[in-house]
Design a protein around this motif. Structure first.
Motif, short mmCIF file in Angstrom:
data_model
loop_
_atom_site.label_atom_id
_atom_site.label_comp_id
_atom_site.label_asym_id
_atom_site.label_seq_id
_atom_site.Cartn_x
_atom_site.Cartn_y
_atom_site.Cartn_z
N UNK A 189 1.25 -10.24 0.14
CA UNK A 189 0.64 -8.95 0.43
C UNK A 189 0.49 -8.08 -0.80
N UNK A 190 1.47 -8.15 -1.73
CA UNK A 190 1.35 -7.38 -2.97
C UNK A 190 0.19 -7.85 -3.83
N UNK A 191 0.00 -9.17 -3.93
CA UNK A 191 -1.12 -9.69 -4.71
C UNK A 191 -2.46 -9.32 -4.07
N UNK A 240 0.82 -1.21 0.00
CA UNK A 240 0.00 0.00 0.00
C UNK A 240 0.86 1.27 0.00
N UNK A 241 2.08 1.20 0.53
CA UNK A 241 2.92 2.38 0.64
C UNK A 241 3.97 2.46 -0.47
N UNK A 242 4.04 1.48 -1.35
CA UNK A 242 4.98 1.49 -2.47
C UNK A 242 4.29 1.98 -3.72
N UNK A 243 4.79 3.01 -4.39
CA UNK A 243 4.14 3.47 -5.63
C UNK A 243 4.17 2.39 -6.69
N UNK A 244 3.00 2.15 -7.29
CA UNK A 244 2.89 1.05 -8.26
C UNK A 244 3.38 1.44 -9.64
N UNK A 245 3.08 2.65 -10.08
CA UNK A 245 3.47 3.05 -11.43
C UNK A 245 2.66 2.31 -12.47
N UNK A 246 3.32 1.85 -13.52
CA UNK A 246 2.66 1.14 -14.61
C UNK A 246 2.92 -0.36 -14.56
N UNK A 247 3.50 -0.86 -13.48
CA UNK A 247 3.83 -2.28 -13.38
C UNK A 247 2.56 -3.11 -13.21
N UNK A 248 2.61 -4.32 -13.73
CA UNK A 248 1.50 -5.24 -13.56
C UNK A 248 1.45 -5.81 -12.16
N UNK A 249 0.39 -6.60 -11.90
CA UNK A 249 0.22 -7.14 -10.55
C UNK A 249 1.36 -8.07 -10.17
N UNK A 250 1.76 -8.95 -11.10
CA UNK A 250 2.83 -9.89 -10.80
C UNK A 250 4.16 -9.21 -10.55
N UNK A 251 4.52 -8.27 -11.41
CA UNK A 251 5.80 -7.57 -11.24
C UNK A 251 5.79 -6.71 -9.98
N UNK A 252 4.67 -6.07 -9.69
CA UNK A 252 4.59 -5.25 -8.48
C UNK A 252 4.70 -6.11 -7.23
N UNK A 253 4.00 -7.26 -7.20
CA UNK A 253 4.07 -8.14 -6.04
C UNK A 253 5.48 -8.71 -5.86
N UNK A 254 6.15 -9.03 -6.96
CA UNK A 254 7.52 -9.54 -6.87
C UNK A 254 8.46 -8.48 -6.31
N UNK A 304 -7.35 -5.98 -4.09
CA UNK A 304 -8.27 -5.09 -3.37
C UNK A 304 -8.24 -3.66 -3.89
N UNK A 305 -7.32 -3.35 -4.80
CA UNK A 305 -7.23 -2.01 -5.35
C UNK A 305 -6.58 -0.98 -4.45
N UNK A 306 -5.76 -1.42 -3.50
CA UNK A 306 -5.11 -0.48 -2.57
C UNK A 306 -3.61 -0.42 -2.82
N UNK A 307 -3.12 -1.04 -3.87
CA UNK A 307 -1.68 -1.01 -4.14
C UNK A 307 -1.24 0.41 -4.46
#
Length: 549
Positions: A438-440, A359-373, A445-448
């Motif tokens: 937690x990233x997934x 929730x506190x890491x900016x997601x940017x344009x990364x997909x769900x898998x890359x962001x969670x990794x 939940x749309x809070x990334x």
């Protein structure tokens, strides 16, 4: 005084005031928590509360206290009391660290979106120097003596008529003359007086205090998400600070849960004041010792004598054997099956850290898998550092022996420590798993990235101005909320059509050629544009009466 010198003097004054506020409030908080905890456990009944409070505060910030003692019995002197203490009251440490870090982080916000490296180092140095000065004063004050009167121990009994005192033990009654002169020897301890003193070692205490305050300031800089950083360290905003703040939050939350459990258990205990005082002084010791244990980091420990009473059940039964034992969740669960709830609670704690990191890491344009990794790698690296530090901070080593005339009258010892290498490996594994999960969950939940601080958002290359310069404004229009459509855009309609009426056709109509503007009227002669706001009249005004023409 020039303007430059005035600004410099104001900056120095702000630096000193910030250091004074941070250090003074931290020491006042630690002294208050230590004094209240010692009073609740009844320590002030045996000695002066002031020196004991100073000694506990010194221990809390990494200092060293040397106990010493002497015993007088049977009218003879020369007996000795030997004590070793290697334990940190983390309840006092945590209270001071939180307040010191909060004041220091708040003082940095006035520097703007970025802070110069020299200014950051100067602020930290001022806090450290003032901290060591106050710690030196506590080291001088933290020396005292505690006297224990043997007449209050209840070992003496009535004379049996044979000239020898009889020994009465509560629960066993009169055991008579067992062992020849043993009752006489033990009953003689009723006239013994033990003086146990303690003094603070100044040199090691100042060194430990320096390490402690620098560690607190470093953790504050890494975990304060809204505090500015030097431009060369801006990458910490979106790479380190989200995960560091998440770990700090869950560790403080676990201590709060431990304090709540102690408050709930105190009314049902025979000594509720002692339970509350022990929780104030050492709640983080117990909670943070249980976190590595719940994450399957093994502990090794021994315990003997009266110090077994301070251990929770069933840990006291496991260490009662007198030899070094390996403490694991499985061995404790063999004695108490409810111990399996400890790994469940620690797993939920790590999952909470993973969700907070996402929730506190900016997601940017990364997909769900890359962001969670990415969240998993960040939390894994941070936990691999934090878990060994918890193991080192919660190790316990205490020993005491009281000998009189060669007879060992009392002996106690306690040693408990975890494995640092296994804590590093298991911390990395648990962190990666919790961060990925937690990233997934955050993406689902749309809070990334929803709780990311403004400095954490990455900027394009070349942006060196404050964030306000890149927000939507007259020269940077904001993006539209939806793409323009011909049937709803009044500027795409043909001239003369009502912009609020229904469109007559779905396709775009060809735009008619622009009409030529009408010619301008000729300017009046004798008037030049800009010469006067009002053109001159055609006729001259009449002269005033009686005046010259």
């Amino acid at each position: 005084m020039t303007m430059t010198s005035g600004r410099r003097a104001a900056a120095v004054a702000d630096l000193l005031l910030t250091a004074i506020a941070a250090v003074s409030w931290a020491f006042l908080t630690m002294a208050g928590v230590a004094a209240l905890g010692l009073h609740l456990v009844g320590a002030d009944a045996a000695g002066s509360l002031g020196p004991m409070t100073a000694a506990v505060v010194v221990l809390a910030v990494g200092g060293s206290v040397t106990p010493s003692g002497s015993v007088e019995a049977f009218g003879l002197t020369g007996a000795g009391a030997h004590t070793t203490i290697d334990i940190t009251p983390l309840g006092v440490s945590l209270a001071g660290a939180l307040l010191l870090g909060w004041v220091f982080a708040r003082s940095l916000r006035g520097a703007g979106p970025t802070v110069r490296g020299g200014e950051l180092a100067a602020r930290a140095g001022a806090v450290a120097v003032l901290f060591l000065l106050l710690l030196g004063g506590l080291a001088w004050a933290g020396s005292s003596t505690v006297t224990i009167d043997g007449s209050g121990l209840g070992l003496g009994g009535p004379d049996s008529g044979s000239g020898r005192p009889r020994l009465e033990i509560p629960g066993l009654g009169d055991i008579g003359d067992i062992g020849g002169g043993l009752p006489e020897r033990i009953a003689g301890l009723a006239d013994a007086r033990a003086s146990v003193g303690f003094s603070v070692r100044t040199g090691p205490s100042l060194l430990g205090g320096l390490v402690w305050v620098l560690a607190v300031l470093l953790i504050t800089v890494l975990a304060a998400r809204r505090a500015p950083l030097p431009r060369r360290l801006r990458a910490l905003h979106h790479g380190v600070r989200p995960v560091a703040s998440a770990l700090r939050a869950v560790l403080v939350l676990s201590v709060a849960a431990g304090l709540a459990a102690a408050v709930a258990a105190a009314p049902g205990d025979g000594h509720p004041r002692r339970v509350a005082g022990a929780a104030l002084l050492g709640a983080p010791n117990g909670v943070w010792l249980g976190v590595p244990l719940g994450l399957f980091v093994p502990l090794r420990g021994t315990a003997s004598g009266s110090l077994l009473q301070v251990l929770p059940h069933p840990l006291d039964d496991l260490l009662r054997m007198g030899t070094e034992q390996t403490v694991t969740v499985g061995r404790i669960a063999d004695l108490e099956p409810v111990a399996w709830l400890l790994p469940v609670g620690c797993a939920l704690l790590m999952l909470t850290a993973g969700v907070l990191t996402a929730a506190r890491t900016p997601r940017g344009t990364a997909g769900s898998g890359a962001f969670a990794a990415r969240c998993g790698l960040s939390l894994g690296a941070a936990t691999a550092v934090a878990l060994p530090l918890l193991v080192l901070a919660t190790r316990v080593k205490a020993g005491a022996s009281l000998s009189v005339l060669g007879i060992d009258a009392m002996g106690a010892g306690l040693e408990l420590a975890g494995s640092v290498p296994r804590a590093l490996v298991l911390g990395a594994a648990w962190g990666c798993g919790a961060g990925l999960t937690g990233g997934l969950l955050a993406c689902a939940a749309g809070v990334a990235g929803r709780r990311a601080s403004p400095p954490a958002h990455p900027h394009p290359d070349g942006r060196t101005y404050p964030d306000l310069a890149y927000r939507p404004g007259p020269y940077t229009p904001s993006a539209g909320y939806r793409p323009a459509r011909e049937e709803t855009n009044p500027y795409l309609r043909p001239p003369g059509e009502d912009p609020f009426s229904a469109p007559t056709q779905t396709s775009r109509s060809p735009m008619p050629p622009p009409r030529r503007p009408p010619p301008r009227p000729p300017r009046r002669p004798g008037y030049r544009y800009g010469s006067s706001p009002v053109p001159p009249p055609d006729d001259r005004p009449p002269p005033p009466p009686g005046g010259r023409r």
